[in-house]
Design a protein around this motif. Structure first.
Motif, PDB file in Angstrom:
ATOM      1  N   ARG A 124      44.381  23.256  29.237  1.00 16.39           N
ATOM      2  CA  ARG A 124      43.691  23.316  30.519  1.00 16.39           C
ATOM      3  C   ARG A 124      42.990  22.002  30.833  1.00 16.39           C
ATOM      4  N   VAL A 141      52.784  31.151  36.946  1.00 17.15           N
ATOM      5  CA  VAL A 141      52.539  31.512  35.550  1.00 17.15           C
ATOM      6  C   VAL A 141      53.417  32.699  35.181  1.00 17.15           C
ATOM      7  N   LEU A 173      41.107  33.753  38.080  1.00 13.93           N
ATOM      8  CA  LEU A 173      41.598  33.950  36.720  1.00 13.93           C
ATOM      9  C   LEU A 173      42.748  33.010  36.372  1.00 13.93           C
ATOM     10  N   VAL A 174      43.705  32.831  37.297  1.00 11.70           N
ATOM     11  CA  VAL A 174      44.841  31.963  36.972  1.00 11.70           C
ATOM     12  C   VAL A 174      44.447  30.487  37.004  1.00 11.70           C
ATOM     13  N   ARG A 177      42.954  29.937  33.560  1.00 10.40           N
ATOM     14  CA  ARG A 177      43.660  30.674  32.507  1.00 10.40           C
ATOM     15  C   ARG A 177      43.319  30.121  31.119  1.00 10.40           C
ATOM     16  N   ARG A 219      48.506  40.638  31.049  1.00 12.95           N
ATOM     17  CA  ARG A 219      48.009  39.320  30.641  1.00 12.95           C
ATOM     18  C   ARG A 219      46.511  39.162  30.914  1.00 12.95           C
ATOM     19  N   ILE A 220      45.947  40.056  31.722  1.00 15.45           N
ATOM     20  CA  ILE A 220      44.505  39.993  32.004  1.00 15.45           C
ATOM     21  C   ILE A 220      43.763  40.740  30.900  1.00 15.45           C
ATOM     22  N   ARG A 229      39.767  37.422  31.082  1.00 16.93           N
ATOM     23  CA  ARG A 229      40.481  36.166  30.864  1.00 16.93           C
ATOM     24  C   ARG A 229      41.973  36.428  31.010  1.00 16.93           C
ATOM     25  N   VAL A 230      42.685  35.452  31.569  1.00 16.39           N
ATOM     26  CA  VAL A 230      44.152  35.490  31.575  1.00 16.39           C
ATOM     27  C   VAL A 230      44.633  34.802  30.308  1.00 16.39           C
ATOM     28  N   LYS A 231      45.443  35.502  29.537  1.00 13.46           N
ATOM     29  CA  LYS A 231      45.936  34.967  28.263  1.00 13.46           C
ATOM     30  C   LYS A 231      46.828  33.760  28.497  1.00 13.46           C
ATOM     31  N   MET A 232      46.656  32.752  27.631  1.00 16.51           N
ATOM     32  CA  MET A 232      47.542  31.602  27.633  1.00 16.51           C
ATOM     33  C   MET A 232      48.684  31.895  26.666  1.00 16.51           C
TER      34      MET A 232
END
Length: 235
Positions: A124, A141, A173-174, A177, A219-220, A229-232
């Motif tokens: 990020r 994403v 969120l995105v 991320r 993914r959230i 959090r949005v998972k990476m």
């Protein structure tokens, strides 16, 4: 994918065994690592070197890790900050995030999870540093496309119809991320003309958003007692 060889990481931890363990795992992944034992020592480093990621213990001799986060943020707005702490109460974690940390990890921690969190922050940070101050008009994403100019959202080319609150929530969120956003931070993102969000109603918006996103909604992540959090993706 981040080039770890370009990422400078500052690890601030007064317990030698833990500090050296963190540094060892990061060095094995190709990160450039500097170790400090106190906040004062860390600020000296910050004055002479640009760091992309900070790993901070909460309970340090002298200035605490939370106080250090605030000082770091006055000099570096884009760096990723991971708090590693023995404090597990939600109010402590929220305080750390509100002071400027991006993510947290409680002790004792799994080294693989620790490395994954640092990698997420590094990706990020490198993205932000590549185009400072320039917001993305569109983010894609894993099949999800969010266009911030046209306010359109689609998943696997199928359009999704979101409410203004859901769009703002997904956008926050995105755009962040890999980073934990507290409910308070999400409320600030959503509040606006004609939109009033109070208390834990943010959870209701997340529930509705997940339903509309289908499998992508998995993914959230819910960070219990803190936010979302949005998972990476792992690398």
């Amino acid at each position: 994918m981040a080039d770890n060889n370009l990422v400078q990481v500052l690890v601030v931890e007064d317990e030698q065994e833990i500090r050296e363990l963190m540094a060892l795992h990061l060095l094995r992944q190709g990160f450039k690592v500097t170790e400090c034992t106190s906040a004062e020592e860390a600020m000296n480093e910050v004055a002479k070197t640009h760091y992309s990621v900070f790993v901070l213990d909460w309970m340090l001799p002298g200035l605490s890790g939370v106080e250090l986060v605030e000082r770091i943020r006055t000099k570096n707005k884009t760096a990723g900050v991971l708090m590693v702490t023995a404090k597990t109460e939600p109010q402590d974690i929220v305080l750390g995030l509100e002071k400027g940390a991006d993510d947290y990890l409680t002790k004792p921690f799994n080294p693989a999870v620790f490395v994954a969190r640092v990698k997420a922050l590094a990706r990020r940070t490198q993205s932000e540093e590549a185009a400072p101050g320039k917001p993305e008009d569109e983010i894609q994403v894993n099949g999800l496309r969010v266009n911030f100019k046209s306010y359109e959202v689609s998943y696997n080319n199928e359009p999704l119809h979101l409410t203004p609150s859901e769009f703002k929530l997904l956008g926050a969120l995105v755009q962040n991320r890999g980073v934990v956003l507290t409910r308070e931070q999400l409320i600030e993102n959503i509040q606006g003309e004609g939109i009033n969000v109070v208390g834990r109603t943010i959870d209701t918006h997340v529930f509705g958003l997940r339903k509309k996103l289908g499998e992508w909604g998995d993914r959230i992540e819910t960070i219990r007692g803190v936010g979302y959090r949005v998972k990476m993706d792992s690398v």
